[in-house]
Design an enzyme around this catalytic site. Structure first.
Site, short mmCIF file in Angstrom:
data_model
loop_
_atom_site.label_atom_id
_atom_site.label_comp_id
_atom_site.label_asym_id
_atom_site.label_seq_id
_atom_site.Cartn_x
_atom_site.Cartn_y
_atom_site.Cartn_z
N GLU A 255 -4.96 -2.99 3.27
CA GLU A 255 -5.70 -1.99 2.49
C GLU A 255 -4.83 -1.19 1.54
O GLU A 255 -5.30 -0.71 0.51
CB GLU A 255 -6.47 -1.05 3.41
CG GLU A 255 -7.65 -1.72 4.14
CD GLU A 255 -7.26 -2.39 5.45
OE1 GLU A 255 -6.04 -2.54 5.70
OE2 GLU A 255 -8.17 -2.78 6.21
N PHE B 34 -15.01 3.84 18.73
CA PHE B 34 -14.13 2.75 18.32
C PHE B 34 -13.92 2.80 16.80
O PHE B 34 -14.87 2.87 16.04
CB PHE B 34 -14.72 1.40 18.74
CG PHE B 34 -13.88 0.24 18.28
CD1 PHE B 34 -12.59 0.06 18.76
CD2 PHE B 34 -14.37 -0.65 17.34
CE1 PHE B 34 -11.81 -1.00 18.31
CE2 PHE B 34 -13.60 -1.72 16.90
CZ PHE B 34 -12.31 -1.89 17.39
N GLN B 35 -12.66 2.77 16.38
CA GLN B 35 -12.27 2.80 14.96
C GLN B 35 -12.78 4.04 14.24
O GLN B 35 -13.12 4.00 13.07
CB GLN B 35 -12.72 1.53 14.24
CG GLN B 35 -11.97 0.31 14.78
CD GLN B 35 -12.09 -0.90 13.89
OE1 GLN B 35 -13.10 -1.10 13.23
NE2 GLN B 35 -11.07 -1.73 13.89
N LYS C 48 -21.84 3.97 9.12
CA LYS C 48 -22.48 2.66 9.09
C LYS C 48 -24.01 2.75 9.04
O LYS C 48 -24.66 2.03 8.29
CB LYS C 48 -22.05 1.85 10.32
CG LYS C 48 -22.54 0.42 10.29
CD LYS C 48 -21.93 -0.39 11.40
CE LYS C 48 -22.39 -1.84 11.31
NZ LYS C 48 -21.78 -2.67 12.37
N MET D 225 18.74 2.46 -4.30
CA MET D 225 18.77 3.85 -4.71
C MET D 225 19.35 4.73 -3.60
O MET D 225 20.11 5.67 -3.87
CB MET D 225 17.36 4.31 -5.08
CG MET D 225 17.30 5.71 -5.66
SD MET D 225 18.33 5.87 -7.13
CE MET D 225 17.11 5.68 -8.43
C1 TPP Z 1 7.56 3.90 1.23
C2 TPP Z 1 8.90 4.44 0.89
N1 TPP Z 1 9.86 4.49 1.85
C3 TPP Z 1 11.09 4.97 1.55
C4 TPP Z 1 11.38 5.41 0.29
C5 TPP Z 1 12.77 5.97 -0.02
N2 TPP Z 1 13.43 5.13 -1.03
C6 TPP Z 1 13.47 5.42 -2.33
S1 TPP Z 1 14.25 4.28 -3.26
C7 TPP Z 1 14.60 3.37 -1.89
C8 TPP Z 1 15.37 2.08 -2.01
C9 TPP Z 1 14.59 1.02 -2.68
O1 TPP Z 1 15.28 -0.19 -2.50
P1 TPP Z 1 14.84 -1.49 -3.26
O2 TPP Z 1 13.36 -1.67 -3.15
O3 TPP Z 1 15.67 -2.61 -2.83
O4 TPP Z 1 15.12 -1.13 -4.80
P2 TPP Z 1 16.51 -0.76 -5.50
O5 TPP Z 1 16.73 0.71 -5.40
O6 TPP Z 1 17.60 -1.53 -4.80
O7 TPP Z 1 16.33 -1.18 -6.92
C10 TPP Z 1 14.10 3.97 -0.74
C11 TPP Z 1 14.26 3.44 0.62
C12 TPP Z 1 10.35 5.35 -0.66
N3 TPP Z 1 10.52 5.77 -1.92
N4 TPP Z 1 9.13 4.84 -0.35
#
Ligand code: TPP
Lengths: 172, 586
Positions: B73, B135-136, B185, B500
């Site tokens: 979803e 449920f749900q 529902k 990042m």
């Molecule tokens: C759902 C979620 N979890 C954690 C983060 C924290 N976060 C921001 S950037 C990042 C790294 C992203 O890594 P990747 O997808 O490999 O992209 P890159 O930065 O290497 O280009 C994380 C873990 C986030 N923004 N969203």
């Protein structure tokens, strides 16, 4: 600074939680909140007392105004206004002296005795929040068993010039 | 506001054939008819017990409404967002109660943060058992309360039609946002007449704010006397379709413009007056110009902390003109001297008229010294990167993609380093050409959002740029794209890290790489092939362009595994809470 804000909101399930949720999500503190019907039963008026500087209050008003089911938001305290809170106070009176003491406070504060037993009284008082605070403070030497406060309601004055004193003399 | 007008006009032009015999129909059909009457032809969703009646009608309405069966979803809501972000139309998602609704929450929050018009329909347990931990059952209304523009729990079938109509109106007018309709529902089974009442509720709505012309006029006078003005423009320009008006105004004024991450595309990056993006990973020039400016003209922006850095040192010497449709944005972070509550397009069109009636003046000459300073900054620190002979640089991937797509593709980004490189190195030409999760920063957004965008605009090339981390959060939707023959193109910038986060650990935590290693990942090419998609890999700079071209030429779903240098950093960077003039450049 304490501010009183009145919010006209649709009388529908969930709408009040939207307002309360907004206050907590944005980190605004609620001192008291009261809700009641307006002249039009499909609209309610919530009166919220909150602490914050002018900027916080401006934000609260703007944020509340964004809600789809809010019709009007007003900072009541930004204009001359009347505010009232009601309190019901259950106090023990173990001697004739204590009873005398309570009765004289009731007189001074223009409170009412609304229930009585051989060693307890229930008092009703309405007034500004400060007045209610002071009354409860004065009763403290006695045994205060329970306090129920309504939260504050407020309305703007008819004349913006009328001072508090004049209004009190006029029996407001 | 503009959408409001157009809705009203549509309604006025529509010939309503009075229905002669109004047969009661069940709630599920009322929902479907109301969706169709609100112009919906695309729904993203996944069924379950609470929405069985609705899905039964969905089947009967399959000619009018194409339903895309997602595999999770969250994917449905992001796809609906991509659809909405690419077109400005309301995106629609449909999910079941309980876990269906909770899975949708991330997408709803994402849409809320970026003001994206969505209607999310959630099933709910029957009214008789609401509140019994059935449920749900979850309190969807309560869970989503702080992340919706508005929401409904429809307890009576009589209220359903109106709720749907209102939801579309609220989602798309004023400052857009997600609206949730939670439908028990039994309500979808109850019978009621369909009233074709799309206009009924409009009278009850307050009009969008009228632009305060007087204040705007005063602001314009101030702009005309400013020595170092900067236009700081954001998502509001994109949402309101203000690009043309903005272009006219800033060209007449000869002023520099800097878009935020959300404003990219609202003003062409390659325009001579564009300083590039502002903020944490903005250009040196944009950040310096704002730091030095004496007048900041902020349009459709919210002074986000990722833009301002340390607030006290954000445009410290500037007066501020703030134009925004949301009164609560004005003065929330920075108190403007010239507040104007208005739709960005309306305000800019009025400004443009005002300028025309004033007659031409050579502002560029007047601002000559200011432009001199700006050109110096641009010369001193341009956006650049050093290519290598052996490894592919991530910036190079974006530049090459720009080349092979003729700068024309709609770029949908996930969240991370790749997002910032895409924002920096793909010059955008038009509104809605850049789609990303700016406010919530949701990893996993990119792939499903790109699918939704490609469905919305089949004639345009759409490319998702994702990291090897974010890709793995929502890659299940590849099969949705395969199933519906959506030619989804996904470019994985594979650096083997949660890049990042790794960069922050390198720069601010003494290279302690804590839980960011993604060197154990699936073989993305094989994974693509397992889905029935084309999987392509590039490891060396020499093969990059040909591999990108091959994927673009393929008529189907392509997953590119582009292996890039592992420890490249995004520059410039303003450390969190730092002053933007103190950005780190290398
Ligand atoms: C759902 C979620 N979890 C954690 C983060 C924290 N976060 C921001 S950037 C990042 C790294 C992203 O890594 P990747 O997808 O490999 O992209 P890159 O930065 O290497 O280009 C994380 C873990 C986030 N923004 N969203």
């Amino acid at each position: 600074m304490r501010h009183t804000i009145s919010i006209i909101v649709a009388n529908q399930p969930g709408e009040l939680s939207r307002i309360v949720g907004l206050f907590s999500a944005r980190g605004f503190n609620i001192e008291t909140i009261t809700v009641g019907k307006t002249l039009e039963p499909e609209w309610s008026k919530a009166t919220v007392v909150t602490l914050g500087d002018d900027r916080t209050v401006e934000q609260i008003i703007k944020q509340c105004s964004r809600l789809a089911r809010v019709r009007e938001v007003k900072a009541v305290t930004s204009l001359p206004h009347i505010e009232r809170e009601m309190a019901l106070i259950d106090v023990s009176v173990r001697s004739g002296d204590e009873r005398q003491e309570v009765m004289s406070l009731v007189e001074i504060f223009r409170a009412k005795v609304v229930d009585i037993s051989h060693d307890r009284m229930i008092l009703e008082l309405s007034g500004t929040m400060d007045k209610v605070d002071t009354f409860i403070e004065m009763l403290r030497p006695m045994t205060v068993n329970e306090v129920t406060r309504s939260g504050c309601v407020a309305i703007n004055r008819l004349s913006r010039l009328m001072s508090d004193e004049v209004a009190v003399a006029a029996g407001a | 506001m503009l959408e409001a007008v157009s809705i009203a006009q549509n309604v006025a032009n529509e010939v309503h054939v009075p229905t002669i015999s109004v047969e009661p129909i069940r709630g599920a059909e009322i929902l479907m008819r109301a969706l169709v009457d609100n112009g919906v032809d695309t729904v993203f969703g996944l069924p379950g017990g609470a929405v069985l009646h609705i899905y039964d009608e969905m089947w009967r309405y399959r000619e009018a409404v194409t339903h895309y069966l997602v595999r999770h979803e969250q994917g449905a809501v992001h796809a609906a967002e991509g659809y909405a972000r690419a077109t400005g139309k309301v995106g629609v998602a449909l999910v079941t109660s309980g876990p269906g609704a909770t899975n949708a929450v991330t997408g709803i929050a994402d849409a809320y943060m970026d003001s994206i018009p969505l209607v999310v329909i959630t099933g709910q347990v029957p009214t008789a058992v609401i509140g019994t931990d059935a449920f749900q059952e979850v309190d969807t209304f309560g869970i989503t309360l702080p992340i919706v523009k508005h929401s409904y729990l429809v307890r009576n079938v009589e209220d359903l039609e109106n709720a749907v109509n209102e939801a579309f109106y609220l989602a798309s007018t004023g400052k857009p946002g997600p609206v949730v309709i939670d439908i028990p529902k039994d309500v979808t089974a109850q019978l009621c007449e369909y009233r074709e009442s799309r206009t009924d509720f409009l009278s009850a709505q307050v009009d969008a704010p009228a632009c305060d012309r007087e204040m705007l006029g005063v602001a314009l006078e101030r702009i005309l006397t400013a020595k170092k003005p900067v236009f700081y423009v954001g998502g509001g320009v994109v949402t309101s379709g203000a690009s043309d008006a903005l272009g006219k105004v800033v060209e007449a004024l000869g002023v520099p413009v800097t878009p935020t991450l959300m404003g990219l595309g609202g003003f062409p990056t390659a325009h001579a007056q564009c300083l590039g993006m502002l903020g944490m990973h903005g250009t040196y020039t944009a950040n310096m110009a704002v730091a030095e400016s004496d007048l900041l003209v902020a349009i459709g922006v919210r002074f986000d902390d990722r833009v301002t850095g340390k607030l006290a040192e954000f445009a410290p010497n500037a007066e501020v003109v703030h134009i925004d449709i949301d009164a609560s944005n004005i003065g929330k972070i920075r108190k403007p001297q010239y507040p104007v509550v208005a739709d960005a397009r309306v305000a800019l069109e009025i400004m443009s008229e005002m300028l025309t009636s004033k007659g031409a003046t050579n502002h560029r000459e007047r601002l000559g010294d200011w432009w001199g300073e700006i050109r110096e900054w641009q010369k001193a620190v341009p956006l650049s990167c050093e290519y290598s002979e052996f490894e592919i640089k991530p910036q190079q991937v974006i530049e090459t993609l720009h080349e092979v797509t003729n700068g024309d593709a709609i770029i949908v980004s996930d969240v991370g380093q790749h997002q910032m490189w895409a924002a920096q190195f793909y010059p955008f030409k038009r509104n809605r050409q850049w789609i990303n999760s700016g406010g919530l920063g949701t990893m996993g957004f990119g792939l499903p959002a790109a699918m939704g965008a490609q469905i919305a605009v089949p004639d345009r090339q759409v490319v998702a740029i994702v990291g090897d981390g974010g890709f793995q959060m929502t890659n299940q939707e590849i099969i949705t794209a395969i199933q519906y023959k959506v030619p989804l193109k996904v470019l994985i910038m594979n650096n083997g890290y949660l890049g990042m986060v790794r960069q922050w650990q390198e720069m601010f935590y003494e290279r302690a790489y804590s839980e960011v290693d993604l060197s154990i990942s699936p073989d993305f090419v094989k994974l693509a092939e397992a889905y029935g998609a084309q999987g392509l890999r590039a490891r060396t700079p020499g093969e990059l362009k040909a591999v990108l071209q091959e994927g673009l030429d393929f008529d189907g779903v392509t997953i590119w595994d582009i292996v890039v240098s592992k420890e490249e950093n995004v520059f410039p960077i303003v450390p969190v809470g730092g002053a933007s003039r103190n950005m780190i450049l290398k």
